[in-house]
Design a protein around this motif. Structure first.
Motif, PDB file in Angstrom:
ATOM      1  N   ASP A 549      -3.374  -1.166  -4.367  1.00  3.18           N
ATOM      2  CA  ASP A 549      -2.398  -0.096  -4.228  1.00  3.18           C
ATOM      3  C   ASP A 549      -1.937   0.304  -5.630  1.00  3.18           C
ATOM      4  OD1 ASP A 549      -0.390   1.656  -3.657  1.00  3.18           O
ATOM      5  OD2 ASP A 549       0.950   0.177  -2.733  1.00  3.18           O
ATOM      6  N   LEU A 550      -2.310   1.511  -6.075  1.00  3.17           N
ATOM      7  CA  LEU A 550      -2.011   1.918  -7.444  1.00  3.17           C
ATOM      8  C   LEU A 550      -0.542   2.245  -7.657  1.00  3.17           C
ATOM      9  CD1 LEU A 550      -5.170   4.085  -8.245  1.00  3.17           C
ATOM     10  CD2 LEU A 550      -4.798   1.630  -8.510  1.00  3.17           C
ATOM     11  N   GLY A 551       0.234   2.255  -6.611  1.00  4.24           N
ATOM     12  CA  GLY A 551       1.672   2.449  -6.753  1.00  4.24           C
ATOM     13  C   GLY A 551       2.452   1.153  -6.733  1.00  4.24           C
ATOM     14  N   SER A 552       1.759   0.022  -6.794  1.00  8.06           N
ATOM     15  CA  SER A 552       2.418  -1.284  -6.684  1.00  8.06           C
ATOM     16  C   SER A 552       3.143  -1.654  -7.967  1.00  8.06           C
ATOM     17  CB  SER A 552       1.368  -2.362  -6.359  1.00  8.06           C
ATOM     18  OG  SER A 552       0.460  -2.497  -7.436  1.00  8.06           O
ATOM     19  N   ASP A 553       3.998  -2.670  -7.847  1.00  4.46           N
ATOM     20  CA  ASP A 553       4.743  -3.161  -9.013  1.00  4.46           C
ATOM     21  C   ASP A 553       3.807  -3.751 -10.061  1.00  4.46           C
ATOM     22  OD1 ASP A 553       7.069  -2.394  -7.781  1.00  4.46           O
ATOM     23  OD2 ASP A 553       7.537  -4.395  -6.992  1.00  4.46           O
ATOM     24  N   GLU A 554       2.707  -4.343  -9.619  1.00  5.14           N
ATOM     25  CA  GLU A 554       1.764  -4.953 -10.556  1.00  5.14           C
ATOM     26  C   GLU A 554       1.212  -3.912 -11.527  1.00  5.14           C
ATOM     27  OE1 GLU A 554      -2.463  -7.435 -10.486  1.00  5.14           O
ATOM     28  OE2 GLU A 554      -1.413  -6.958  -8.619  1.00  5.14           O
ATOM     29  N   ILE A 555       0.830  -2.740 -10.975  1.00  2.59           N
ATOM     30  CA  ILE A 555       0.335  -1.671 -11.840  1.00  2.59           C
ATOM     31  C   ILE A 555       1.447  -1.171 -12.752  1.00  2.59           C
ATOM     32  CG2 ILE A 555      -0.663   0.640 -11.865  1.00  2.59           C
ATOM     33  CD1 ILE A 555      -2.601  -1.455 -10.918  1.00  2.59           C
TER      34      ILE A 555
END
Length: 640
Positions: A549-555
């Motif tokens: 998910d490119l909107g995640s906190d990791e990104i």
């Protein structure tokens, strides 16, 4: 009585200093001239753009090139180009004043990259990577606009060795900084005339010539650079063992693939292998699989074997599958319709005013011819619809489909070198001495001519689409080299085809990063589940995400750490998914169910109609994609 005193002679120290300065200048001219000759850096008629930063290296390079030009065996011009990056306190008058005093043709490019670097790179992070990328982009653009054939950079021998160790220690690869290279887009030849020159000699020469050195205040204070750590290590080595760096530099020009461990460069599988013996692949060894199947012997009249043909057992099966798939992929679309859709898009732009009415007739003059028995390769156009068709260009509306075919003879260097070694041994035993360099070269040429008629021939095919409405040449490959080969073939057939690689007026990396960071995407585009992020610092850290998910906190954390997006998966209208790179190449192009359903709903009785439908769908989707990306990335046009 008068006393006549003898005139005082110059101080011995001053005489020695002048003599050493003359010897140093002579040595530098010799080393630069030898590098130019060894690597073919400058040819007759070249326009050389010397990149002048104001440091000791670029001053020395320019000064020595100006001296060599006076007695060079070829005619070439020199223009010094400096990029004013608008650093605070930069003395803008120093370079122009000095260049005018030397009578050197020059130009100053003004581009505020300093504020960009300061804004984008977080405090404490290394600025050199982004700074050099922006600087290189500005210089390459100027070189292209003004027709320079060579771009000269001031990297010296120690820089090349340091880059080798940086790649070795921090990137786990044997790679360095070549004396001469072709830029990634194939438009520029970059040369490094100081490739043989020591940094200490450059510093001494710059002092003797009293160049007005301008320090770099942007990154000069960053003491934690990995390059500085490597340079410190090199200085300690040279202090402990004088001459060690020179030995390493010479080793960079004497590579022995058979003494390393890269199976792509040397045929280890075929080395000492018995033709009748079976060889298990890696899966067999790791899994402990039995390996008892009998292996047929190679026919005595078989072509020159490639390393995969010497395999047996599981490896032979996998190699055969790969060859079969390659043969399948090389078939024209009417024999393999599912391959109609392009997989990658490398974009070139040509003037809309270009007249291509005679395209079919022009391509017919350059058809693919079978590779001759003594030829290494052959290239030419093939019918777009396959062998059963006679038309080289298949046109639907404003879109034309063309294909470049190829045949390459595969003659492994390991086979040639092994047979040459045997012949050299026989000649030494027969004549009592080892053949010299010219004799070895002649023997190798004779051996290649002897083996070529028996070498395997590998067919290939590269498809392309010409969009006459938008002035686009779209090649189905992610390789810039292969794409340029198709464009070159078109130039040869048409006589003139002024196409240039797609170029963005704004940095694609910043646009892709903004889309992930939350900036609105162009209408019709949505984020996929794949991206690649790179650290702007010298560490070059790369993070690749898939099914993420490119909107995640990791990104978001990676973006906050200063990483930028270099590749991004996107979806167009739920019809097409693809990965867009900062090089403007579209990879992993895939037509989704929404697009394919449009094909299945049609009623077509023959294969020709099927191909027409597929090409019409693909060209429409690709055009739609381009019309979205052009304003978003500010893609530049090509004037007639």
């Amino acid at each position: 009585m008068s006393i006549v005193l003898p005139l005082a002679e110059p101080a011995p120290r001053a005489r020695r200093a002048a003599h050493e300065a003359q010897r140093l200048a002579k040595r530098l001219r010799h080393q630069v001239g030898r590098a130019i000759a060894d690597f073919g850096m400058i040819e007759d008629g070249d326009r050389v753009m010397v990149c002048l930063s104001g440091g000791k290296d670029s001053y020395t390079m320019l000064d020595v090139l100006l001296q060599l030009r006076k007695k060079a065996p070829v005619e070439f011009s020199i223009t010094a180009v400096n990029l004013d990056q608008k650093q605070p306190g930069f003395p803008e008058h120093v370079l122009p004043d000095w260049l005018r005093s030397q009578g050197v043709d020059f130009h100053i490019i003004e581009q505020d990259t300093y504020s960009v670097v300061s804004r984008v790179v977080p405090e404490g992070k290394t600025m050199c990577s982004l700074c050099s990328r922006l600087r290189r982009g500005a210089l390459y653009t100027y070189a292209a606009e003004h027709g320079f054939t060579r771009i000269a950079l001031g990297h010296h021998r120690d820089d090349m060795v340091a880059t080798f160790f940086l790649n070795l220690f921090f990137h786990a690869k044997l790679s360095g900084m070549p004396p001469k290279l072709l830029s990634d887009d194939g438009r520029h030849v970059v040369i490094r005339p100081l490739a043989y020159v020591r940094e200490d000699d450059i510093a001494a020469y710059a002092d003797a010539r009293a160049f007005p050195i301008i320090p770099c205040n942007l990154c000069g204070s960053q003491e934690n650079l990995q390059r500085k750590q490597v340079q410190k290590m090199m200085r300690e080595w040279e202090r402990e063992t004088p001459g060690r760096i020179d030995q390493i530099a010479r080793a960079l020009g004497d590579i022995r693939p058979s003494q390393l461990a890269d199976p792509k460069l040397f045929d280890f599988l075929g080395l000492g292998h018995r033709d009748a013996a079976a060889t298990a692949d890696a899966h067999g060894w790791l899994a402990g699989e039995p390996h008892d199947a009998p292996s047929p012997a190679t026919p005595p009249d078989a072509p020159v074997p490639q390393s995969p043909t010497r395999m047996r057992g599981p490896t032979a099966v996998s190699a055969a599958r790969r060859r079969a798939q390659a043969d399948l992929d090389s078939l024209p679309p009417q024999r393999h319709p599912s391959r109609m859709f392009f997989r990658n898009l490398t974009l070139f732009r040509f003037p809309l005013s270009l007249d291509l009415e005679g395209l079919e007739e022009a391509l017919a003059t350059q058809p693919l011819k079978p590779v001759g028995p003594l030829e290494l390769s052959s290239r030419g156009f093939v019918p777009a619809l396959g062998r059963d068709s006679e038309a080289f260009a298949h046109r639907i509306g404003d879109a034309a489909w063309i294909a470049v075919g190829g045949e390459d003879r595969l003659l492994p260097a390991a086979v040639v070198n092994d047979m040459l070694a045997h012949r050299l041994d026989e000649a030494e035993e027969r004549e009592g001495r080892r053949p010299g360099g010219r004799a070895r070269k002649r023997m190798k040429e004779e051996l290649v001519h002897e083996l070529l008629p028996r070498a395997f021939v590998r067919p290939s095919r590269t498809d392309a689409m010409l969009d006459l409405k938008h002035g686009l040449c779209i090649v189905d490959t992610s390789s810039r080299k292969n794409a340029e080969a198709v464009v070159s073939a078109l130039r040869q057939a048409l006589g003139s085809f002024p196409a240039l690689p797609a170029n963005a007026e704004i940095a694609p990396r910043s646009v892709l990063t903004g889309w992930i960071a939350g900036e609105p995407l162009p209408e019709g585009l949505s984020l996929g589940e794949e991206c690649e992020l790179k650290d702007g610092s010298d560490t070059g850290a790369i993070v690749k995400c898939q099914r993420q998910d490119l909107g995640s906190d990791e990104i978001a954390h990676h973006l906050e750490a200063g990483k930028q997006v270099t590749r991004l998966a996107l979806v167009l209208d739920d019809h097409v998914s693809f990965v867009l790179g900062e090089d403007l190449v579209v990879r992993k192009l895939k037509f989704l169910d929404g697009a394919v359903e449009q094909l299945e709903s049609g009623d077509r009785d023959d294969l020709h109609a099927e191909l027409d439908a597929r090409f019409a769908l693909m060209s429409a989707e690709v055009r739609r994609l381009f019309e979205i990306l052009e304003p978003a990335l500010k893609l530049s046009r090509v004037d007639a």
